[in-house]
Design a protein around this motif. Structure first.
Motif, PDB file in Angstrom:
ATOM      1  N   GLY A   1      -2.872  -6.465  -3.950  1.00 55.50           N
ATOM      2  CA  GLY A   1      -3.549  -7.517  -3.184  1.00 55.50           C
ATOM      3  C   GLY A   1      -4.508  -8.384  -3.978  1.00 55.50           C
TER       4      GLY A   1
ATOM      5  N   ARG B   1      -4.366 -13.019  -5.326  1.00 56.51           N
ATOM      6  CA  ARG B   1      -3.501 -13.591  -4.293  1.00 56.51           C
ATOM      7  C   ARG B   1      -3.778 -15.073  -4.057  1.00 56.51           C
TER       8      ARG B   1
ATOM      9  N   GLN C   1      -7.592 -16.908  -8.474  1.00 53.09           N
ATOM     10  CA  GLN C   1      -7.743 -15.474  -8.783  1.00 53.09           C
ATOM     11  C   GLN C   1      -6.838 -15.079  -9.949  1.00 53.09           C
TER      12      GLN C   1
ATOM     13  N   ARG D   1       2.111  -0.478  12.896  1.00 55.06           N
ATOM     14  CA  ARG D   1       1.315   0.205  11.855  1.00 55.06           C
ATOM     15  C   ARG D   1       0.129   0.942  12.480  1.00 55.06           C
TER      16      ARG D   1
ATOM     17  N   GLN E   1      -8.069 -14.976   7.470  1.00 51.37           N
ATOM     18  CA  GLN E   1      -8.284 -15.840   6.293  1.00 51.37           C
ATOM     19  C   GLN E   1      -8.597 -14.992   5.062  1.00 51.37           C
TER      20      GLN E   1
ATOM     21  N   THR F   1      -7.706  -4.535  -2.843  1.00 52.29           N
ATOM     22  CA  THR F   1      -8.876  -5.324  -2.416  1.00 52.29           C
ATOM     23  C   THR F   1      -9.050  -5.205  -0.898  1.00 52.29           C
TER      24      THR F   1
ATOM     25  N   TYR G   1       0.806   4.750   8.394  1.00 49.31           N
ATOM     26  CA  TYR G   1       1.998   5.229   9.106  1.00 49.31           C
ATOM     27  C   TYR G   1       2.604   4.068   9.883  1.00 49.31           C
TER      28      TYR G   1
ATOM     29  N   GLN H   1      13.236  -2.567   1.838  1.00 48.72           N
ATOM     30  CA  GLN H   1      14.351  -1.943   2.563  1.00 48.72           C
ATOM     31  C   GLN H   1      13.865  -1.332   3.865  1.00 48.72           C
ATOM     32  N   LYS H   2      14.804  -0.979   4.707  1.00 41.66           N
ATOM     33  CA  LYS H   2      14.447  -0.385   5.994  1.00 41.66           C
ATOM     34  C   LYS H   2      13.713   0.946   5.802  1.00 41.66           C
TER      35      LYS H   2
ATOM     36  N   ARG I   1      -2.175 -14.886   8.911  1.00 39.58           N
ATOM     37  CA  ARG I   1      -2.028 -14.215   7.602  1.00 39.58           C
ATOM     38  C   ARG I   1      -0.724 -14.629   6.926  1.00 39.58           C
TER      39      ARG I   1
ATOM     40  N   GLY J   1       0.826  -1.212   0.000  1.00 37.85           N
ATOM     41  CA  GLY J   1       0.000   0.000   0.000  1.00 37.85           C
ATOM     42  C   GLY J   1       0.857   1.259   0.000  1.00 37.85           C
ATOM     43  N   THR J   2       1.935   1.230   0.783  1.00 36.80           N
ATOM     44  CA  THR J   2       2.830   2.391   0.874  1.00 36.80           C
ATOM     45  C   THR J   2       3.468   2.667  -0.487  1.00 36.80           C
TER      46      THR J   2
HETATM   47  P1  AP5 Z   1      -4.728  -6.235   2.686  1.00 39.68           P
HETATM   48  O1  AP5 Z   1      -5.162  -4.930   3.187  1.00 39.68           O
HETATM   49  O2  AP5 Z   1      -4.334  -6.362   1.258  1.00 39.68           O
HETATM   50  O3  AP5 Z   1      -3.580  -6.793   3.651  1.00 39.68           O
HETATM   51  P2  AP5 Z   1      -2.145  -7.430   3.408  1.00 39.68           P
HETATM   52  O4  AP5 Z   1      -1.874  -8.040   2.093  1.00 39.68           O
HETATM   53  O5  AP5 Z   1      -1.975  -8.286   4.593  1.00 39.68           O
HETATM   54  O6  AP5 Z   1      -1.257  -6.213   3.332  1.00 39.68           O
HETATM   55  P3  AP5 Z   1      -1.222  -5.045   4.326  1.00 39.68           P
HETATM   56  O7  AP5 Z   1      -2.289  -4.029   4.007  1.00 39.68           O
HETATM   57  O8  AP5 Z   1      -1.229  -5.604   5.724  1.00 39.68           O
HETATM   58  O9  AP5 Z   1       0.225  -4.442   4.108  1.00 39.68           O
HETATM   59  P4  AP5 Z   1       0.935  -3.701   2.922  1.00 39.68           P
HETATM   60  O10 AP5 Z   1       1.818  -4.642   2.195  1.00 39.68           O
HETATM   61  O11 AP5 Z   1      -0.001  -2.846   2.124  1.00 39.68           O
HETATM   62  O12 AP5 Z   1       1.893  -2.781   3.800  1.00 39.68           O
HETATM   63  P5  AP5 Z   1       1.773  -1.258   4.229  1.00 39.68           P
HETATM   64  O13 AP5 Z   1       2.089  -0.358   3.106  1.00 39.68           O
HETATM   65  O14 AP5 Z   1       0.505  -1.028   4.988  1.00 39.68           O
HETATM   66  O15 AP5 Z   1      -5.842  -7.315   2.939  1.00 39.68           O
HETATM   67  C1  AP5 Z   1      -6.447  -7.455   4.210  1.00 39.68           C
HETATM   68  C2  AP5 Z   1      -7.299  -8.704   4.216  1.00 39.68           C
HETATM   69  O16 AP5 Z   1      -8.335  -8.586   3.205  1.00 39.68           O
HETATM   70  C3  AP5 Z   1      -6.575 -10.001   3.876  1.00 39.68           C
HETATM   71  O17 AP5 Z   1      -5.970 -10.588   5.015  1.00 39.68           O
HETATM   72  C4  AP5 Z   1      -7.739 -10.850   3.329  1.00 39.68           C
HETATM   73  O18 AP5 Z   1      -8.499 -11.393   4.366  1.00 39.68           O
HETATM   74  C5  AP5 Z   1      -8.584  -9.839   2.584  1.00 39.68           C
HETATM   75  N1  AP5 Z   1      -8.199  -9.770   1.158  1.00 39.68           N
HETATM   76  C6  AP5 Z   1      -7.578  -8.740   0.520  1.00 39.68           C
HETATM   77  N2  AP5 Z   1      -7.355  -9.042  -0.760  1.00 39.68           N
HETATM   78  C7  AP5 Z   1      -7.844 -10.292  -0.960  1.00 39.68           C
HETATM   79  C8  AP5 Z   1      -7.886 -11.183  -2.056  1.00 39.68           C
HETATM   80  N3  AP5 Z   1      -7.387 -10.846  -3.262  1.00 39.68           N
HETATM   81  N4  AP5 Z   1      -8.462 -12.390  -1.876  1.00 39.68           N
HETATM   82  C9  AP5 Z   1      -8.983 -12.746  -0.696  1.00 39.68           C
HETATM   83  N5  AP5 Z   1      -8.958 -11.980   0.392  1.00 39.68           N
HETATM   84  C10 AP5 Z   1      -8.397 -10.773   0.271  1.00 39.68           C
HETATM   85  O19 AP5 Z   1       3.030  -1.182   5.236  1.00 39.68           O
HETATM   86  C11 AP5 Z   1       3.023  -1.889   6.466  1.00 39.68           C
HETATM   87  C12 AP5 Z   1       3.679  -1.056   7.584  1.00 39.68           C
HETATM   88  O20 AP5 Z   1       5.080  -0.974   7.359  1.00 39.68           O
HETATM   89  C13 AP5 Z   1       3.179   0.387   7.675  1.00 39.68           C
HETATM   90  O21 AP5 Z   1       3.141   0.741   9.009  1.00 39.68           O
HETATM   91  C14 AP5 Z   1       4.227   1.192   6.895  1.00 39.68           C
HETATM   92  O22 AP5 Z   1       4.340   2.510   7.354  1.00 39.68           O
HETATM   93  C15 AP5 Z   1       5.476   0.373   7.183  1.00 39.68           C
HETATM   94  N6  AP5 Z   1       6.427   0.345   6.082  1.00 39.68           N
HETATM   95  C16 AP5 Z   1       6.135   0.232   4.794  1.00 39.68           C
HETATM   96  N7  AP5 Z   1       7.259   0.202   4.045  1.00 39.68           N
HETATM   97  C17 AP5 Z   1       8.284   0.274   4.930  1.00 39.68           C
HETATM   98  C18 AP5 Z   1       9.688   0.265   4.792  1.00 39.68           C
HETATM   99  N8  AP5 Z   1      10.302   0.169   3.615  1.00 39.68           N
HETATM  100  N9  AP5 Z   1      10.410   0.348   5.893  1.00 39.68           N
HETATM  101  C19 AP5 Z   1       9.847   0.445   7.079  1.00 39.68           C
HETATM  102  N10 AP5 Z   1       8.523   0.449   7.291  1.00 39.68           N
HETATM  103  C20 AP5 Z   1       7.742   0.364   6.211  1.00 39.68           C
END
Ligand code: AP5
Length: 210
Positions: A85, A88, A92, A123, A57, A31, A133, A194-195, A167, A14-15
């Motif tokens: 997303g 996955r 799909q 997060r 799930q 999604t 954030y 990366q960090k 997850r 997402g970021t």
């Molecule tokens: P979804 O919202 O897609 O969750 P996810 O894949 O688990 O991914 P996240 O949103 O948790 O993380 P992200 O990779 O976007 O990371 P972010 O940028 O936030 O899906 C949620 C749920 O919906 C799933 O579990 C499922 O149940 C369902 N779903 C969704 N799509 C589906 C599908 N296709 N089929 C079936 N079910 C589905 O970053 C994370 C954190 O790290 C933040 O705090 C950020 O600030 C920090 N950060 C980011 N980058 C860095 C970096 N380089 N260094 C340090 N910190 C960082």
């Protein structure tokens, strides 16, 4: 331009999608974000999604595929999009193929499980606009308030220690097979998370420009 962001939970999909939106001026379709909005509005698909998401799930394929198909038919997707997303699961991915979607690049953001757990525990997300954030790595200027809209920052309901373990298991068993699927198609690029957010963006842009 059609891009897919693949990677474990909290890899930074997402970021980085936000950075890609700025660069390519195409919409990002998450999604997860669609389901969170539907859950907040308590629509029938939101109520159904909640049963799965709160347990870590995946939402059933048929429901997810129908939602994506409808979203991609909207006008703003005509010049391309970034999918965050979806797909996955292999069914799909097959459905995406059947819809005629050909990704220019599939970007795997690769992050180790321990780092996933660390990122998720820190997060915070804006309850209003969804901006993301991290309390240590990417903090908002004012504690608990969104820099973009002033909304209150909250912890996602599925960001618990217990749910994260599930997850991750789901990612390894159901989503990781897509790495091979897209590698065989020849459009997979891997970026090591990366960090620093900016450093990851730099690597991502380099990989896309190759
Ligand atoms: P979804 O919202 O897609 O969750 P996810 O894949 O688990 O991914 P996240 O949103 O948790 O993380 P992200 O990779 O976007 O990371 P972010 O940028 O936030 O899906 C949620 C749920 O919906 C799933 O579990 C499922 O149940 C369902 N779903 C969704 N799509 C589906 C599908 N296709 N089929 C079936 N079910 C589905 O970053 C994370 C954190 O790290 C933040 O705090 C950020 O600030 C920090 N950060 C980011 N980058 C860095 C970096 N380089 N260094 C340090 N910190 C960082």
């Amino acid at each position: 331009m059609k891009l897919l962001l693949l990677g474990p939970p909290a890899a930074g999909k997402g970021t980085q999608a936000e950075k890609l939106v700025e660069r390519y001026r195409i919409p990002t379709i998450s999604t997860g974000a669609i389901f969170r909005k539907a859950m907040e509005q308590m629509t029938p698909s939101g109520k159904l999604a909640k049963e799965y998401i709160d347990k870590g799930q995946l939402v059933p394929d048929d429901v997810t595929i129908a939602i994506v198909r409808e979203r991609l038919a909207e006008d703003d997707c005509k010049n391309g999009y970034i999918l965050d997303g979806f797909p996955r699961t292999l069914p799909q991915a097959q459905a995406a193929d059947d819809m005629g979607i050909q990704f220019d690049k599939v970007i795997l953001i690769d992050v180790a499980d321990e780092e996933v757990v660390r990122r998720i525990s820190g997060r915070r997300q804006c309850g209003e606009c969804g901006a993301v954030y991290h309390i240590d790595d990417n903090p908002s200027e004012k504690v608990s308030l969104c820099d973009k809209c002033g909304g209150t920052l909250v912890t996602r309901d599925d960001d618990t220690e217990e749910t994260v373990k599930i997850r991750l298991e789901v990612y390894h068993s159901q989503t990781e097979p897509l790495i091979r699927f897209y590698r065989e198609k020849g459009n997979l690029v891997t970026v090591k998370g990366q960090k620093e957010v900016e450093h990851t963006t730099e690597m991502l842009f380099q990989a896309l420009d190759k």
